[in-house]
Motif scaffolding. Structure first.
Motif, PDB file in Angstrom:
ATOM      1  N   ALA A  43     -19.082 -42.219 -89.531  1.00 14.22           N
ATOM      2  CA  ALA A  43     -18.275 -41.053 -89.889  1.00 14.22           C
ATOM      3  C   ALA A  43     -17.393 -40.615 -88.730  1.00 14.22           C
ATOM      4  O   ALA A  43     -16.198 -40.342 -88.910  1.00 14.22           O
ATOM      5  CB  ALA A  43     -19.174 -39.900 -90.339  1.00 14.22           C
ATOM      6  N   TRP A  44     -17.947 -40.566 -87.526  1.00 10.20           N
ATOM      7  CA  TRP A  44     -17.140 -40.164 -86.370  1.00 10.20           C
ATOM      8  C   TRP A  44     -16.079 -41.211 -86.054  1.00 10.20           C
ATOM      9  O   TRP A  44     -14.958 -40.884 -85.651  1.00 10.20           O
ATOM     10  CB  TRP A  44     -18.033 -39.900 -85.157  1.00 10.20           C
ATOM     11  N   GLY A  45     -16.421 -42.491 -86.223  1.00  6.28           N
ATOM     12  CA  GLY A  45     -15.425 -43.526 -85.991  1.00  6.28           C
ATOM     13  C   GLY A  45     -14.251 -43.411 -86.941  1.00  6.28           C
ATOM     14  O   GLY A  45     -13.083 -43.475 -86.529  1.00  6.28           O
ATOM     15  N   VAL A 166      -9.706 -48.392 -82.847  1.00  5.04           N
ATOM     16  CA  VAL A 166     -10.219 -47.266 -82.054  1.00  5.04           C
ATOM     17  C   VAL A 166     -11.436 -46.665 -82.740  1.00  5.04           C
ATOM     18  O   VAL A 166     -12.441 -46.325 -82.082  1.00  5.04           O
ATOM     19  CB  VAL A 166      -9.124 -46.197 -81.850  1.00  5.04           C
ATOM     20  N   GLY A 167     -11.378 -46.527 -84.064  1.00  6.11           N
ATOM     21  CA  GLY A 167     -12.525 -46.007 -84.792  1.00  6.11           C
ATOM     22  C   GLY A 167     -13.742 -46.900 -84.644  1.00  6.11           C
ATOM     23  O   GLY A 167     -14.870 -46.414 -84.448  1.00  6.11           O
ATOM     24  N   LEU A 168     -13.552 -48.223 -84.706  1.00  5.16           N
ATOM     25  CA  LEU A 168     -14.670 -49.145 -84.510  1.00  5.16           C
ATOM     26  C   LEU A 168     -15.210 -49.062 -83.082  1.00  5.16           C
ATOM     27  O   LEU A 168     -16.421 -49.224 -82.852  1.00  5.16           O
ATOM     28  CB  LEU A 168     -14.215 -50.575 -84.819  1.00  5.16           C
ATOM     29  N   LEU A 169     -14.319 -48.793 -82.132  1.00  2.00           N
ATOM     30  CA  LEU A 169     -14.765 -48.586 -80.747  1.00  2.00           C
ATOM     31  C   LEU A 169     -15.681 -47.367 -80.660  1.00  2.00           C
ATOM     32  O   LEU A 169     -16.728 -47.407 -79.991  1.00  2.00           O
ATOM     33  CB  LEU A 169     -13.537 -48.416 -79.844  1.00  2.00           C
ATOM     34  N   ILE A 170     -15.316 -46.294 -81.357  1.00  2.00           N
ATOM     35  CA  ILE A 170     -16.183 -45.111 -81.399  1.00  2.00           C
ATOM     36  C   ILE A 170     -17.531 -45.452 -82.018  1.00  2.00           C
ATOM     37  O   ILE A 170     -18.589 -45.020 -81.541  1.00  2.00           O
ATOM     38  CB  ILE A 170     -15.504 -43.980 -82.199  1.00  2.00           C
ATOM     39  N   VAL A 171     -17.508 -46.246 -83.098  1.00  2.00           N
ATOM     40  CA  VAL A 171     -18.760 -46.633 -83.751  1.00  2.00           C
ATOM     41  C   VAL A 171     -19.674 -47.376 -82.780  1.00  2.00           C
ATOM     42  O   VAL A 171     -20.864 -47.080 -82.672  1.00  2.00           O
ATOM     43  CB  VAL A 171     -18.483 -47.500 -84.998  1.00  2.00           C
ATOM     44  N   VAL A 172     -19.135 -48.353 -82.054  1.00  2.00           N
ATOM     45  CA  VAL A 172     -19.988 -49.146 -81.168  1.00  2.00           C
ATOM     46  C   VAL A 172     -20.471 -48.302 -79.989  1.00  2.00           C
ATOM     47  O   VAL A 172     -21.613 -48.460 -79.529  1.00  2.00           O
ATOM     48  CB  VAL A 172     -19.271 -50.435 -80.702  1.00  2.00           C
ATOM     49  N   VAL A 173     -19.654 -47.380 -79.492  1.00  2.00           N
ATOM     50  CA  VAL A 173     -20.120 -46.475 -78.432  1.00  2.00           C
ATOM     51  C   VAL A 173     -21.267 -45.613 -78.957  1.00  2.00           C
ATOM     52  O   VAL A 173     -22.295 -45.444 -78.288  1.00  2.00           O
ATOM     53  CB  VAL A 173     -18.965 -45.598 -77.909  1.00  2.00           C
ATOM     54  N   GLY A 174     -21.104 -45.089 -80.159  1.00  2.00           N
ATOM     55  CA  GLY A 174     -22.156 -44.263 -80.731  1.00  2.00           C
ATOM     56  C   GLY A 174     -23.439 -45.025 -80.980  1.00  2.00           C
ATOM     57  O   GLY A 174     -24.538 -44.537 -80.694  1.00  2.00           O
ATOM     58  N   GLN A 175     -23.323 -46.252 -81.496  1.00  2.00           N
ATOM     59  CA  GLN A 175     -24.504 -47.040 -81.832  1.00  2.00           C
ATOM     60  C   GLN A 175     -25.243 -47.523 -80.588  1.00  2.00           C
ATOM     61  O   GLN A 175     -26.460 -47.703 -80.614  1.00  2.00           O
ATOM     62  CB  GLN A 175     -24.101 -48.247 -82.682  1.00  2.00           C
ATOM     63  N   ALA A 184     -20.753 -37.082 -77.064  1.00  2.00           N
ATOM     64  CA  ALA A 184     -19.601 -36.183 -77.162  1.00  2.00           C
ATOM     65  C   ALA A 184     -18.327 -36.933 -76.784  1.00  2.00           C
ATOM     66  O   ALA A 184     -17.354 -36.941 -77.531  1.00  2.00           O
ATOM     67  CB  ALA A 184     -19.784 -34.970 -76.259  1.00  2.00           C
ATOM     68  N   ILE A 185     -18.321 -37.538 -75.626  1.00  4.87           N
ATOM     69  CA  ILE A 185     -17.207 -38.290 -75.013  1.00  4.87           C
ATOM     70  C   ILE A 185     -15.854 -37.589 -75.192  1.00  4.87           C
ATOM     71  O   ILE A 185     -14.803 -38.223 -75.115  1.00  4.87           O
ATOM     72  CB  ILE A 185     -17.137 -39.754 -75.513  1.00  4.87           C
TER      73      ILE A 185
END
Length: 235
Positions: A43-45, A166-175, A184-185
């Protein structure tokens, strides 16, 4: 004030989708309440993806994040003259986005009488899985470093399918790195919704945990500066 409108609208979209995810999976009576960490990261990604698209449509670089803007500017990847408009747009957009989520989920906040019902600042802002100020700060610094260092090597990330990347980058950082502090980043993503929760009449609300609030502000900025600094040495 160059860049204010795009960053305001893009960050508002980011927070509506991201904080809306937190409300949906936390609040009593919501159909999404049984969701898990994968749901959160995805969702955040996607929230970031569509926030970048909206910001780009209104003529900005789609930072949506003071750690990106400050880190880029500090090492010459972004003009300092545009920083004030970007930062104001990011914090204001995040606040308005949080207000929209409060309105969307108001009956659920009323139904959630206690923190056990999901009514807590955790919907709006991050907190540590294990409180330890030094390591919580380092967690946010490390996660943001890898996010922004990767971002710097995407080129113009507002075009084509790059916002999805970029969204997938957020997903992998979160996971991978988000389990310690909730990743938060992004100081605007954390501070402005936390402020909205603290000062607005949210039914049955608890404390805003201001004692922790410095971590998701300072950690991401440190990570952004380190990432941009390294990039400037390598290119």
């Amino acid at each position: 004030m160059s860049g204010f409108l795009g960053e305001f609208l893009g960050t508002m979209v980011l927070i509506v989708f991201g904080v809306g995810c937190g409300a949906g999976m936390s609040l009593k009576g919501s159909y999404a309440q049984k969701s898990n960490w994968t749901f959160v990261a995805l969702a955040w990604g996607l929230a970031v993806t569509f926030g970048v698209y909206v910001a780009a449509a209104f003529g900005t670089q789609g930072h949506l994040n003071p750690a990106v803007t400050i880190g880029f500017a500090a090492f010459g990847f972004f003009p300092w003259k545009d920083v004030p408009g970007y930062l104001l747009g990011q914090f204001a957009g995040a606040f308005v986005g949080a207000v929209i989520v409060i309105i969307q989920y108001y009956p659920h906040f009323k139904a959630a009488k206690t923190a056990e019902d999901g009514n807590s600042v955790g919907i709006f802002a991050t907190g540590p899985a294990i409180p330890n100020p030094l390591f919580n700060f380092l967690s946010e610094t490390i996660a943001t470093f890898f996010f922004i260092f990767s971002l710097l090597n995407l080129g113009n990330f507002t075009t084509g399918l790059k916002p999805l990347i970029v969204g997938l980058l957020i997903v992998v950082v979160g996971q991978t790195l988000g389990g310690t502090t909730g990743f938060a980043i992004n100081p605007a993503r954390d501070f402005a919704p936390r402020l909205a929760y603290a000062i607005l009449p949210v039914p049955n609300k608890g404390g805003a945990n201001w004692g922790y609030a410095w971590v998701p502000i300072c950690g991401p900025i440190a990570g952004g500066l380190l990432a941009a600094g390294l990039q400037s040495l390598l290119v």
